[in-house]
Write an enzyme that holds these catalytic residues in place. Structure first.
Site, PDB file in Angstrom:
ATOM      1  N   THR A 135       0.868  -1.031   0.044  1.00 54.27           N
ATOM      2  CA  THR A 135       0.000   0.084   0.058  1.00 54.27           C
ATOM      3  C   THR A 135       0.917   1.221   0.003  1.00 54.27           C
ATOM      4  O   THR A 135       2.079   1.016   0.576  1.00 54.27           O
ATOM      5  CB  THR A 135      -1.055  -0.011   1.310  1.00 54.27           C
ATOM      6  OG1 THR A 135      -0.342   0.357   2.359  1.00 54.27           O
ATOM      7  CG2 THR A 135      -1.936  -1.253   1.381  1.00 54.27           C
ATOM      8  N   GLY A 136       0.358   2.435  -0.399  1.00 56.56           N
ATOM      9  CA  GLY A 136       0.897   3.497  -0.574  1.00 56.56           C
ATOM     10  C   GLY A 136       2.363   3.405  -1.383  1.00 56.56           C
ATOM     11  O   GLY A 136       3.477   3.898  -0.961  1.00 56.56           O
ATOM     12  N   SER A 137       2.111   2.751  -2.384  1.00 60.99           N
ATOM     13  CA  SER A 137       3.344   2.309  -3.322  1.00 60.99           C
ATOM     14  C   SER A 137       3.611   2.813  -4.503  1.00 60.99           C
ATOM     15  O   SER A 137       4.564   2.283  -5.324  1.00 60.99           O
ATOM     16  CB  SER A 137       3.373   0.901  -3.412  1.00 60.99           C
ATOM     17  OG  SER A 137       2.134   0.583  -4.006  1.00 60.99           O
ATOM     18  N   ILE A 158       9.243   4.784  -0.065  1.00 61.10           N
ATOM     19  CA  ILE A 158       9.606   3.661   0.164  1.00 61.10           C
ATOM     20  C   ILE A 158       8.735   2.589  -0.206  1.00 61.10           C
ATOM     21  O   ILE A 158       9.099   1.324  -0.400  1.00 61.10           O
ATOM     22  CB  ILE A 158       9.760   3.686   1.862  1.00 61.10           C
ATOM     23  CG1 ILE A 158      10.697   4.707   2.457  1.00 61.10           C
ATOM     24  CG2 ILE A 158       9.713   2.261   2.318  1.00 61.10           C
ATOM     25  CD1 ILE A 158      10.579   4.838   4.017  1.00 61.10           C
ATOM     26  N   TYR A 173       1.525  12.112  14.482  1.00 55.63           N
ATOM     27  CA  TYR A 173       2.061  11.077  13.611  1.00 55.63           C
ATOM     28  C   TYR A 173       2.757  10.234  14.382  1.00 55.63           C
ATOM     29  O   TYR A 173       2.681   8.911  14.401  1.00 55.63           O
ATOM     30  CB  TYR A 173       3.186  11.937  12.685  1.00 55.63           C
ATOM     31  CG  TYR A 173       4.125  10.852  11.956  1.00 55.63           C
ATOM     32  CD1 TYR A 173       3.562  10.188  10.823  1.00 55.63           C
ATOM     33  CD2 TYR A 173       5.433  10.783  12.383  1.00 55.63           C
ATOM     34  CE1 TYR A 173       4.358   9.540  10.097  1.00 55.63           C
ATOM     35  CE2 TYR A 173       6.176   9.873  11.565  1.00 55.63           C
ATOM     36  CZ  TYR A 173       5.635   9.121  10.490  1.00 55.63           C
ATOM     37  OH  TYR A 173       6.639   8.258   9.807  1.00 55.63           O
TER      38      TYR A 173
END
Length: 264
Positions: free
Chosen positions: A13-15, A19, A154
């Site tokens: 995910t978030g790819s 990173i 965060y």
């Protein structure tokens, strides 16, 4: 050591950058069929082009979904019902004075950084458990242990991922499914590069000088002396996803450049 993930399917995910894309590329190079996930079709398509070029394979696919919502998680699980490897990399961050963080921002960070992993872990862990093999990772941060005063919200969400990962690992004990967190330190992602460039302009220094200043002023315990690269973080993630890491579970795996002041 040769890591071979042939025949394995992976979701990161978030790819679409940073990173996450580096992890997706590393898994692809090791032989996994990777699904890239992002919120925009254009970003997903761009990531797939780069992934196929750098990974040397043409079996990578993409799903467009906003995983910060229950509907987005449902869209992903409908499109990809099963996976052997799940890397929950999605996360948002941003500096904000603690007293200016309202309930809405707290909730946004919680939904994106924590609940996305809860929902996907709950779904994919079942199939992994039934098949007797799986790898689940949560990309946390050294900020989970060193809560930054400029981004308390965060840091709190990243601390929550530590508890989530450990708890899920215990729930899957003895199943052949491992669950771990990856804790990067300061990393030269696109977002970090942009942030350093902005700070450098304000202070009249180069971006490279700003990185050194940032570490000295904000992460003085860092032993690496520089920002890590996304590929350096990805190397640990790929290992944790491998058959060779079968005895590593319930752990917080640090690739933080020695920033955390503990040997435990």
């Amino acid at each position: 050591m040769k890591i071979d993930l042939s025949g394995k399917s992976a979701i990161v995910t978030g790819s679409t950058g940073g990173i996450g894309l580096a992890i997706a590329t590393g898994l692809s190079k090791a032989g996994a069929a990777v699904t890239v996930v992002g919120r925009s079709q254009a970003r997903v398509d761009e990531a797939l082009v780069k992934l196929r070029q750098d990974g040397g394979r043409d079996d990578a696919t993409g799903v467009v979904a906003d995983l910060g919502t229950a509907e987005g998680a449902a869209a992903l699980t409908a499109a990809r019902p099963d996976a052997d490897i799940l890397v929950n990399n999605l996360g948002i961050y941003g500096a904000r004075e603690f007293f200016d963080i309202d309930d809405a921002l707290w909730d946004e960070f919680w939904q994106v950084n924590v609940m996305s992993g809860v929902r996907l872990g709950r779904h994919y862990a079942r199939g992994m458990r039934d098949r007797g093999w799986g790898r689940i990772q949560f990309v946390s941060s050294e900020s989970a242990l060193n809560i930054p005063t400029e981004m308390v919200h965060y840091g709190v969400t990243k601390s929550a991922l530590q508890g989530l990962s450990r708890g899920l690992a215990k729930a899957l004990a003895g199943s052949g499914v491992t669950v771990n967190t990856i804790l990067p330190g300061p990393t030269r992602t696109e977002g970090a590069v942009d942030m350093m460039a902005g700070l450098a302009a304000e202070r009249g220094v180069t971006p490279q000088e700003m990185e050194a200043l940032f570490l000295a002023e904000n992460r003085p315990s860092n032993l690496l002396g520089r920002f890590a690269t996304p590929e350096e973080v990805a190397a640990l993630s790929v290992y944790a996803a491998s058959p060779q890491a079968s005895a590593t579970t319930g752990s917080a795996l640090r690739v933080d450049g020695g920033t955390v002041e503990t040997i435990a």
